[in-house]
Design a protein around this motif. Structure first.
Motif, mmCIF file in Angstrom:
data_model
loop_
_atom_site.group_PDB
_atom_site.id
_atom_site.type_symbol
_atom_site.label_atom_id
_atom_site.label_comp_id
_atom_site.label_asym_id
_atom_site.label_seq_id
_atom_site.Cartn_x
_atom_site.Cartn_y
_atom_site.Cartn_z
ATOM 1 N N ARG A 164 12.682 29.847 59.750
ATOM 2 C CA ARG A 164 13.043 30.429 61.046
ATOM 3 C C ARG A 164 14.503 30.142 61.390
ATOM 4 N NH1 ARG A 164 8.558 28.677 65.383
ATOM 5 N NH2 ARG A 164 9.900 29.974 66.718
ATOM 6 N N ILE A 165 14.941 28.913 61.111
ATOM 7 C CA ILE A 165 16.340 28.564 61.365
ATOM 8 C C ILE A 165 17.254 29.414 60.483
ATOM 9 C CG2 ILE A 165 18.059 26.717 61.330
ATOM 10 C CD1 ILE A 165 15.744 24.726 61.647
ATOM 11 N N ALA A 166 16.857 29.620 59.213
ATOM 12 C CA ALA A 166 17.667 30.414 58.288
ATOM 13 C C ALA A 166 17.845 31.846 58.796
ATOM 14 C CB ALA A 166 17.030 30.414 56.904
ATOM 15 N N LYS A 167 16.799 32.383 59.440
ATOM 16 C CA LYS A 167 16.911 33.731 59.993
ATOM 17 C C LYS A 167 17.926 33.771 61.125
ATOM 18 C CE LYS A 167 12.307 35.490 58.824
ATOM 19 N NZ LYS A 167 11.002 35.983 59.351
ATOM 20 N N PHE A 168 17.898 32.727 61.987
ATOM 21 C CA PHE A 168 18.888 32.648 63.055
ATOM 22 C C PHE A 168 20.301 32.653 62.469
ATOM 23 C CE2 PHE A 168 15.638 30.399 65.887
ATOM 24 C CZ PHE A 168 15.525 31.463 66.757
ATOM 25 N N VAL A 169 20.509 31.758 61.514
ATOM 26 C CA VAL A 169 21.848 31.592 60.941
ATOM 27 C C VAL A 169 22.255 32.840 60.167
ATOM 28 C CG1 VAL A 169 23.251 30.231 59.352
ATOM 29 C CG2 VAL A 169 21.592 29.091 60.841
ATOM 30 N N GLY A 170 21.344 33.392 59.372
ATOM 31 C CA GLY A 170 21.648 34.552 58.563
ATOM 32 C C GLY A 170 21.990 35.781 59.362
ATOM 33 N N SER A 171 21.438 35.885 60.572
ATOM 34 C CA SER A 171 21.727 37.042 61.421
ATOM 35 C C SER A 171 23.091 36.957 62.077
ATOM 36 C CB SER A 171 20.658 37.161 62.512
ATOM 37 O OG SER A 171 20.772 36.102 63.445
ATOM 38 N N GLY A 172 23.708 35.779 61.973
ATOM 39 C CA GLY A 172 24.995 35.578 62.641
ATOM 40 C C GLY A 172 24.854 35.229 64.110
ATOM 41 N N GLN A 173 23.602 35.179 64.597
ATOM 42 C CA GLN A 173 23.350 34.823 65.987
ATOM 43 C C GLN A 173 22.335 33.687 66.018
ATOM 44 O OE1 GLN A 173 22.116 38.268 68.150
ATOM 45 N NE2 GLN A 173 24.012 39.394 67.782
ATOM 46 N N LEU A 174 22.776 32.533 66.479
ATOM 47 C CA LEU A 174 21.909 31.355 66.462
ATOM 48 C C LEU A 174 20.938 31.299 67.631
ATOM 49 C CD1 LEU A 174 24.335 28.588 65.204
ATOM 50 C CD2 LEU A 174 22.106 29.118 64.238
ATOM 51 N N GLY A 175 20.930 32.347 68.457
ATOM 52 C CA GLY A 175 19.988 32.367 69.571
ATOM 53 C C GLY A 175 20.188 31.172 70.488
#
Length: 593
Positions: A164-175
């Motif tokens: 889940r963290i990788a998705k945040f980082v990979g999207s360029g938006q850490l939410g």
């Protein structure tokens, strides 16, 4: 005892505006020397609070509903302080059930507020979220199981969290994790501890919503639950499961279960995380102490018996420590003009005689925004304040002329000094586990730890108090409100009352003056007013300012160290300040660039 250094405004000026992950708007200006050590600190509240003026001429029975809107984060506590001020003025005695329910509401607030503060407002000052991507989920599982029996600790669970963290980082938006100083040299946790903490961040985000259901049971909703002068609005009808709005056994069983789960989460997740993270940052017992080893104050909270304000009856005792003398606890009297005064020499307010402080019964809330000679505004943006003049919308409250620190640390130290066995056991246990002396409490790390220990204390007491309420009801007592003095015709022509509370963030007082059935004057002095205080007429610096002095910074352009210390107080500037004019429009529009 710590001797505070004299502020030195030479050197490089660094401005952090706004301080984020707090409630409201706070600006901090610091001066650092050529070794990047903070030598001057200036705490600036950038909104003006006008609720006191809104309350004038209103019915005092309605004051709690307005006062509660000071803030939605520390929800309910301003209502309780308001109720107590009116009940004090009118000599209203509340039933035992009302006292128990008020304690349950406040204990729930403590547990939930401290949990949210640690994970969602303060933990990211110590936890590097991006580093969690490098963690080994199996090693994270081993770490988690070594510190707690919490069931969510398998390698697969942490692997999913990492994805889940990788998705945040990979999207360029850490939410929720964006705008952090990830990779800052001040971070010391191993990757596995970072991954564990992020997992618990997400769990806490979900669970804190469950905790406040207790407020909806007794107060109808959260935030801003319902209250009533003379008790609580919670009618008890244990024999009718269909009674709308009544407290029955099904509702009480729900409260019992939530209290049990709250105790479990704090015991098995929050406190183990706190002590584990703290073990990697023990160097922070050197910094951020400020006034904590010198001047501390608590109004006392959690009366065991209704209508008894004696110190022996308080779960958290009342008192003040001055000059670092733990052997003497000073009496605190909210009605004594020599005990509590507010000054405006360096605040954007106007008094008839600004050389004198005012007791809240005589308090005045009149806006007076003006900059000193060194203040700078560039294209409507405030670029620098002048701390030798007026520089904050927060007043400067003083206890017997002294700036004071209030909050969980103050409460635990005063309780410890007073010999309270339950508090001593909590504190001594944590100090032993971390292998640090008692003096370690007087620091940024100690302040953060105190909040977690108090959450444990509150969760344990919540379970006990819920059981006490059920026992009282089983004994046939279902009274929750005293209405004998509800009608204004029963009131004296003039009355004054002071309402004490210990909000999660510290000592909270509401003062009311009633004339001919209406509010003639109303003043709040909130925890963040004490802690975010500017300098006073004698040049004594406020609590935030004192705590920042002498702190070394790795990189002033990324002021992580400032955030750590300021966040350890859990600032609530919405409580301390609001900024609206008579027409409802903002008086000042501050742009952050």
């Amino acid at each position: 005892m710590t001797v505070l250094p004299t502020p030195d405004a030479s050197g490089r000026r660094v401005i952090i505006d706004p301080i984020t992950r707090i409630e409201g708007h706070l600006r901090i200006e610091i001066n650092v020397d050529d070794r990047n050590v903070i030598r001057n600190a200036v705490s600036v509240g950038t909104m003006w609070r006008g609720l006191e003026n809104i309350l004038k001429d209103r019915d005092p029975r309605d004051a709690w509903a307005f006062a509660q809107r000071v803030c939605g984060v520390c929800t309910g506590i301003h209502a309780l302080a308001s109720l107590r001020s009116v009940e004090d003025a009118l000599a209203i005695k509340i039933p035992e059930n009302a006292n128990l329910i008020r304690n349950i509401m406040t204990l729930t607030l403590y547990a939930q507020d401290h949990l949210v503060h640690f994970y969602h407002l303060h933990a990211l000052d110590w936890v590097d979220v991006v580093s969690a991507l490098r963690a080994d989920p199996a090693a994270t599982s081993t770490l988690a199981q070594s510190i707690s029996s919490w069931p969510k600790s398998s390698p697969g669970y942490f692997k999913d969290i990492q994805a889940r963290i990788a998705k945040f980082v990979g999207s360029g938006q850490l939410g929720p994790f964006r705008n952090g100083y990830w990779g800052h040299p001040g971070y010391k946790l191993p990757a596995e501890a970072n991954l564990m903490a992020v997992a618990h961040y997400l769990e806490a985000l979900e669970f804190q919503r469950e905790m406040v259901k207790i407020h909806t049971v007794f107060g109808g909703k959260n935030p801003h639950p319902h209250w009533v002068v003379g008790g609580v609005p919670s009618a008890i009808n244990v024999h009718n499961t269909g009674a709308v709005g009544a407290i029955n056994m099904e509702r009480l069983n729900l409260v019992v279960e939530i209290a049990r789960r709250t105790q479990e989460f704090i015991t098995q997740v929050y406190v183990p995380d706190l002590l584990t993270i703290a073990s990697f940052y023990k160097d922070w017992v050197q910094w951020g102490g400020g006034l904590s080893s010198m001047n501390l104050m608590s109004y006392g909270e959690f009366p065991g018996r209704a209508n008894d304000t004696s110190n022996d009856n308080m779960g958290m005792p009342r008192g003040a420590i001055i000059g670092g003398d733990l052997s003497r606890i000073h009496e605190v009297d909210l009605k004594d003009p020599s005990h509590i005064q507010e000054f405006v020499d360096h605040s954007w307010y106007k008094y008839p005689d600004e050389g004198k402080g005012l007791h809240p019964f005589d308090g005045i809330t009149e806006c007076d925004f003006r900059l000193g000679p060194a203040g700078k505004i560039d294209k409507d943006f405030l670029t620098q304040v002048d701390e030798t003049a007026k520089y904050s919308y927060v007043k400067a409250p003083r206890f017997k002329g002294e700036a004071m620190e209030v909050g969980p640390l103050a409460r635990l130290v005063i309780g410890y000094a007073a010999g309270r066995a339950d508090i001593r056991q909590l504190v001594d246990g944590a100090l032993k586990k971390l292998d640090v002396p008692l003096s370690a409490l007087f620091s940024t790390l100690g302040r953060t730890a105190a909040r977690g220990l108090e959450a444990q204390w509150a969760a344990d007491r919540l379970v006990t108090t819920v059981n006490d309420l059920i026992a009282n009801i089983r004994n046939g007592d279902i009274n929750t409100c005293a209405t004998e003095k509800w009608e204004p015709s029963s009131w004296p022509a003039t009355a004054k009352g002071a309402g004490y509370c210990e909000a999660p963030r510290g000592a909270l007082g509401h003062w009311v003056v009633i004339k001919d059935g209406r509010i003639a004057n109303y003043q709040c002095v909130v925890p963040t007013t004490w802690n975010a205080s500017p300098r006073d007429a004698k040049g004594k610096i406020g609590t935030y300012e004192a705590a920042l002095m002498g702190t070394p910074m790795a990189d002033p352009s990324r002021p992580l160290e400032v955030l750590r210390t300021i966040h350890s107080f859990d600032p609530c500037l919405a409580c301390a300040t609001h900024l609206y004019g008579p027409d409802g429009e903002p008086i000042v529009d501050v742009k952050v660039v």
